[in-house]
Design an enzyme around this catalytic site. Sequence first.
Site, PDB file in Angstrom:
ATOM      1  N   LYS A  22     -12.916  16.808  -0.896  1.00 52.60           N
ATOM      2  CA  LYS A  22     -13.661  15.893  -1.598  1.00 52.60           C
ATOM      3  C   LYS A  22     -12.844  14.374  -0.657  1.00 52.60           C
ATOM      4  CE  LYS A  22     -10.910  14.338  -5.316  1.00 52.60           C
ATOM      5  NZ  LYS A  22     -10.617  13.136  -5.254  1.00 52.60           N
ATOM      6  N   ASN A  23     -11.632  14.609  -0.256  1.00 50.96           N
ATOM      7  CA  ASN A  23     -11.003  13.229  -0.001  1.00 50.96           C
ATOM      8  C   ASN A  23     -11.194  12.779   1.370  1.00 50.96           C
ATOM      9  OD1 ASN A  23     -10.177  13.042  -2.661  1.00 50.96           O
ATOM     10  ND2 ASN A  23      -7.824  13.623  -1.974  1.00 50.96           N
ATOM     11  N   ARG A  92     -12.706   5.794  -8.990  1.00 46.80           N
ATOM     12  CA  ARG A  92     -11.759   4.990  -8.639  1.00 46.80           C
ATOM     13  C   ARG A  92     -11.731   4.771  -7.202  1.00 46.80           C
ATOM     14  NH1 ARG A  92      -8.047   4.613  -5.798  1.00 46.80           N
ATOM     15  NH2 ARG A  92      -6.860   2.860  -6.112  1.00 46.80           N
ATOM     16  N   CYS A 116      -5.987   4.641 -13.255  1.00 47.51           N
ATOM     17  CA  CYS A 116      -6.555   5.862 -13.533  1.00 47.51           C
ATOM     18  C   CYS A 116      -5.336   6.549 -14.292  1.00 47.51           C
ATOM     19  CB  CYS A 116      -7.062   6.828 -12.416  1.00 47.51           C
ATOM     20  SG  CYS A 116      -5.600   7.308 -11.416  1.00 47.51           S
ATOM     21  N   ARG A 121      -3.503   1.736 -10.127  1.00 49.67           N
ATOM     22  CA  ARG A 121      -3.904   2.148  -8.566  1.00 49.67           C
ATOM     23  C   ARG A 121      -4.061   0.610  -7.988  1.00 49.67           C
ATOM     24  NH1 ARG A 121      -5.555   7.521  -8.513  1.00 49.67           N
ATOM     25  NH2 ARG A 121      -5.613   7.551  -6.097  1.00 49.67           N
ATOM     26  N   PRO A 122      -2.911   0.178  -7.498  1.00 55.43           N
ATOM     27  CA  PRO A 122      -3.057  -1.050  -6.985  1.00 55.43           C
ATOM     28  C   PRO A 122      -3.656  -1.070  -5.552  1.00 55.43           C
ATOM     29  CG  PRO A 122      -0.810  -0.322  -6.663  1.00 55.43           C
ATOM     30  CD  PRO A 122      -1.454   0.460  -7.462  1.00 55.43           C
ATOM     31  N   ILE A 123      -4.534  -2.299  -4.899  1.00 52.51           N
ATOM     32  CA  ILE A 123      -5.104  -2.226  -4.089  1.00 52.51           C
ATOM     33  C   ILE A 123      -4.746  -3.592  -3.118  1.00 52.51           C
ATOM     34  CG2 ILE A 123      -7.187  -1.075  -4.731  1.00 52.51           C
ATOM     35  CD1 ILE A 123      -8.579  -3.997  -5.052  1.00 52.51           C
ATOM     36  N   ASP A 124      -3.306  -3.812  -3.068  1.00 56.93           N
ATOM     37  CA  ASP A 124      -2.781  -4.946  -2.429  1.00 56.93           C
ATOM     38  C   ASP A 124      -2.997  -4.541  -0.888  1.00 56.93           C
ATOM     39  OD1 ASP A 124      -0.966  -2.936  -3.502  1.00 56.93           O
ATOM     40  OD2 ASP A 124       0.580  -3.964  -2.078  1.00 56.93           O
ATOM     41  N   LEU A 125      -2.741  -3.316  -0.581  1.00 59.89           N
ATOM     42  CA  LEU A 125      -2.544  -3.275   0.900  1.00 59.89           C
ATOM     43  C   LEU A 125      -3.868  -3.205   1.485  1.00 59.89           C
ATOM     44  CD1 LEU A 125       0.053  -0.136   0.821  1.00 59.89           C
ATOM     45  CD2 LEU A 125       0.300  -2.330   1.523  1.00 59.89           C
ATOM     46  N   ASP A 306      -0.844  15.895  -4.354  1.00 57.08           N
ATOM     47  CA  ASP A 306      -1.751  16.657  -5.123  1.00 57.08           C
ATOM     48  C   ASP A 306      -1.698  17.948  -5.387  1.00 57.08           C
ATOM     49  OD1 ASP A 306      -4.446  14.667  -3.415  1.00 57.08           O
ATOM     50  OD2 ASP A 306      -3.084  14.290  -4.726  1.00 57.08           O
ATOM     51  N   ILE A 328       5.225   9.569  -4.768  1.00 59.06           N
ATOM     52  CA  ILE A 328       3.879   8.856  -4.677  1.00 59.06           C
ATOM     53  C   ILE A 328       3.187   8.096  -5.513  1.00 59.06           C
ATOM     54  CG2 ILE A 328       1.645   9.114  -3.587  1.00 59.06           C
ATOM     55  CD1 ILE A 328       3.879   9.957  -1.484  1.00 59.06           C
ATOM     56  N   ARG A 398     -14.188  16.795 -11.025  1.00 55.83           N
ATOM     57  CA  ARG A 398     -14.019  15.645 -10.003  1.00 55.83           C
ATOM     58  C   ARG A 398     -13.956  16.185  -8.736  1.00 55.83           C
ATOM     59  NH1 ARG A 398     -10.139  11.626 -11.178  1.00 55.83           N
ATOM     60  NH2 ARG A 398     -10.944  11.296  -8.923  1.00 55.83           N
TER      61      ARG A 398
HETATM   62  C1  EPZ Z   1      -5.745   9.296  -1.723  1.00 57.52           C
HETATM   63  O1  EPZ Z   1      -5.805   8.159  -2.889  1.00 57.52           O
HETATM   64  C2  EPZ Z   1      -6.566  10.527  -2.397  1.00 57.52           C
HETATM   65  N1  EPZ Z   1      -7.630  10.028  -3.015  1.00 57.52           N
HETATM   66  C3  EPZ Z   1      -5.397  11.089  -3.538  1.00 57.52           C
HETATM   67  O2  EPZ Z   1      -6.060  12.142  -3.998  1.00 57.52           O
HETATM   68  C4  EPZ Z   1      -4.296  11.317  -3.023  1.00 57.52           C
HETATM   69  O3  EPZ Z   1      -3.280  11.735  -4.118  1.00 57.52           O
HETATM   70  C5  EPZ Z   1      -3.446  10.079  -2.302  1.00 57.52           C
HETATM   71  O4  EPZ Z   1      -4.493   9.790  -1.207  1.00 57.52           O
HETATM   72  C6  EPZ Z   1      -2.036  10.369  -1.750  1.00 57.52           C
HETATM   73  O5  EPZ Z   1      -2.370  11.419  -0.771  1.00 57.52           O
HETATM   74  C7  EPZ Z   1      -8.794   9.967  -2.295  1.00 57.52           C
HETATM   75  O6  EPZ Z   1      -8.609  10.241  -0.885  1.00 57.52           O
HETATM   76  C8  EPZ Z   1     -10.039   9.748  -2.684  1.00 57.52           C
HETATM   77  P1  EPZ Z   1      -2.606   6.019  -1.542  1.00 57.52           P
HETATM   78  P2  EPZ Z   1      -5.058   6.820  -2.263  1.00 57.52           P
HETATM   79  O7  EPZ Z   1      -3.493   4.553  -1.406  1.00 57.52           O
HETATM   80  O8  EPZ Z   1      -5.798   6.276  -1.292  1.00 57.52           O
HETATM   81  C9  EPZ Z   1       0.273   3.066  -3.622  1.00 57.52           C
HETATM   82  C10 EPZ Z   1      -6.819  13.799  -5.928  1.00 57.52           C
HETATM   83  O9  EPZ Z   1      -6.198  14.460  -6.524  1.00 57.52           O
HETATM   84  N2  EPZ Z   1      -0.810   1.989  -3.216  1.00 57.52           N
HETATM   85  O10 EPZ Z   1      -2.048   6.655  -0.226  1.00 57.52           O
HETATM   86  O11 EPZ Z   1      -5.207   5.834  -3.534  1.00 57.52           O
HETATM   87  C11 EPZ Z   1      -0.455   3.833  -4.719  1.00 57.52           C
HETATM   88  O12 EPZ Z   1      -0.366   3.002  -5.814  1.00 57.52           O
HETATM   89  C12 EPZ Z   1      -6.459  12.272  -5.584  1.00 57.52           C
HETATM   90  O13 EPZ Z   1      -7.576  14.122  -4.858  1.00 57.52           O
HETATM   91  C13 EPZ Z   1      -0.244   0.665  -3.428  1.00 57.52           C
HETATM   92  O14 EPZ Z   1       0.904   0.078  -3.955  1.00 57.52           O
HETATM   93  O15 EPZ Z   1      -3.604   6.866  -2.262  1.00 57.52           O
HETATM   94  C14 EPZ Z   1       0.193   5.268  -4.619  1.00 57.52           C
HETATM   95  O16 EPZ Z   1       1.346   4.976  -5.499  1.00 57.52           O
HETATM   96  C15 EPZ Z   1      -5.479  11.612  -6.367  1.00 57.52           C
HETATM   97  N3  EPZ Z   1      -1.099  -0.390  -2.887  1.00 57.52           N
HETATM   98  C16 EPZ Z   1       0.643   5.399  -3.253  1.00 57.52           C
HETATM   99  O17 EPZ Z   1       0.413   3.799  -2.772  1.00 57.52           O
HETATM  100  C17 EPZ Z   1      -2.329  -0.137  -2.132  1.00 57.52           C
HETATM  101  O18 EPZ Z   1      -3.135  -0.980  -2.041  1.00 57.52           O
HETATM  102  C18 EPZ Z   1      -0.338   6.189  -2.637  1.00 57.52           C
HETATM  103  O19 EPZ Z   1      -1.415   5.687  -2.610  1.00 57.52           O
HETATM  104  C19 EPZ Z   1      -2.719   1.163  -2.099  1.00 57.52           C
HETATM  105  C20 EPZ Z   1      -1.633   2.314  -2.451  1.00 57.52           C
END
Ligand code: EPZ
Length: 417
Positions: A22-23, A92, A116, A121-125, A306, A328, A398
Amino acid sequence: MERLIVKGGERLRGEIDVHGAKNSSLPILAATLLCGGETVLHNCPKLSDVDAAIKILLYLGCDVKRYEDTVIINSDSINSSEIPESLMHEMRSSIVFLGAIISRMNKAKLSFPGGCELGPRPIDLHISSLKKLGVTINEEYGTLDCEAKSGLVGTKINLSFPSVGATENIMLASVMAKGETIILNAAQEPEIIDLANYLISRGAKIKDAGKSTVIIEGVSELKSTEYRVMPDRIVATTYISAVSITGGDVLIKDVNPDDLESVIPVFEQAGSKLKVYKDSIFVSGPSIIRPVKNIRTMPYPGFPTDAQAPIMAMLTLSSGTSVFVENIFESRYKHAGELVRMGADIKVEGKVAIVQGVEKLYGASVEATDLRGGAALCIAALAANGETKINNIGHIDRGYESIEQALGRLGAKIVRE
Ligand code: EPZ
């Protein structure tokens, strides 16, 4: 609302194929927008999140056809750069479309992805990285209005956290940018490598995807391609947990054992026997599940967040105490409360969950709280005494193709109603 009814007590036997990741399929589907042409994508899983991504591609003007697990996308005619709120909230992770749309259209408009079940789920980065590539972003009333007036220009980006989604967005926004982009502290998940391999198969110039420093040289066009999505390493982990908790014997096929290097030792500590072959693993569950002292979730190549819920479910029946630290996501233990309803002994203190193994689990009516938490309830139900009803299974759909058929083929007594 659909739910799963599981009668526990069956040892899983037989063999099962793991479906596509999926990812990995989600960012690859977004990447098809980068340039006109056709992508034939094989091993693309039949999941509601993938359906949502396809709806977004269709909305933007792509032609998309699906034949079983092959999806054919023609992105010649894109006639919109906006993703409507309804589609954003369906999935999301649709934030990963942002970089691809801006790269193709030099602008994009989409609503903030909702939080979610795992917490905000911040997107600041994502935002700060795209701004460094030349994007102006107005954030108001929950909408992101983005524009790259003079196109995207490569630069050096240092991620304060190796975010998977932010790394993907930077890759998608820079493969056709002017000049070179260097990502420092990039996410190293296998799905990042899969996305890069897809893009390279279209002619992109990407060096060292999967390492912490990734170098991307912008190109002016991408060609059509045919590509096969990698196997889903978290679905494989889920199946191994299910076989382990039931003391079964199952050959799990179409896996990449290299992607499971951080979870295989945990299963072996728990007493499972894993025979690892080139693209399959034969799993024999233990008669007594041993506890695993310390499981800390970390960015790849550490233990994947995960995998935390599925493995916690298995350890609820261990002969001792296991300790999890979830580093995480800030609220990724919602499944613990539902497992406790089934008789598990779990204490959650912030990031730490202490799982005291119990003799038995008992069937109960429980709620799937999120994707992997829902899978954890299925795993626990397989070994529980009596019947378990799992509600809110839309979360499970999902990320798992027809989980009741998959587990049912291995002898589990599980029906969807
Ligand atoms: C991806 O989510 C996966 N989803 C998640 O899988 C997985 O748990 C995660 O990576 C970690 O491996 C998809 O690929 C669609 P991150 P993503 O950005 O990209 C923080 C599942 O079960 N963060 O690495 O959202 C965030 O809040 C799903 O299949 C910021 O602070 O993960 C989190 O605490 C769940 N600012 C941490 O980083 C940002 O701009 C990891 O997030 C982005 C993220």
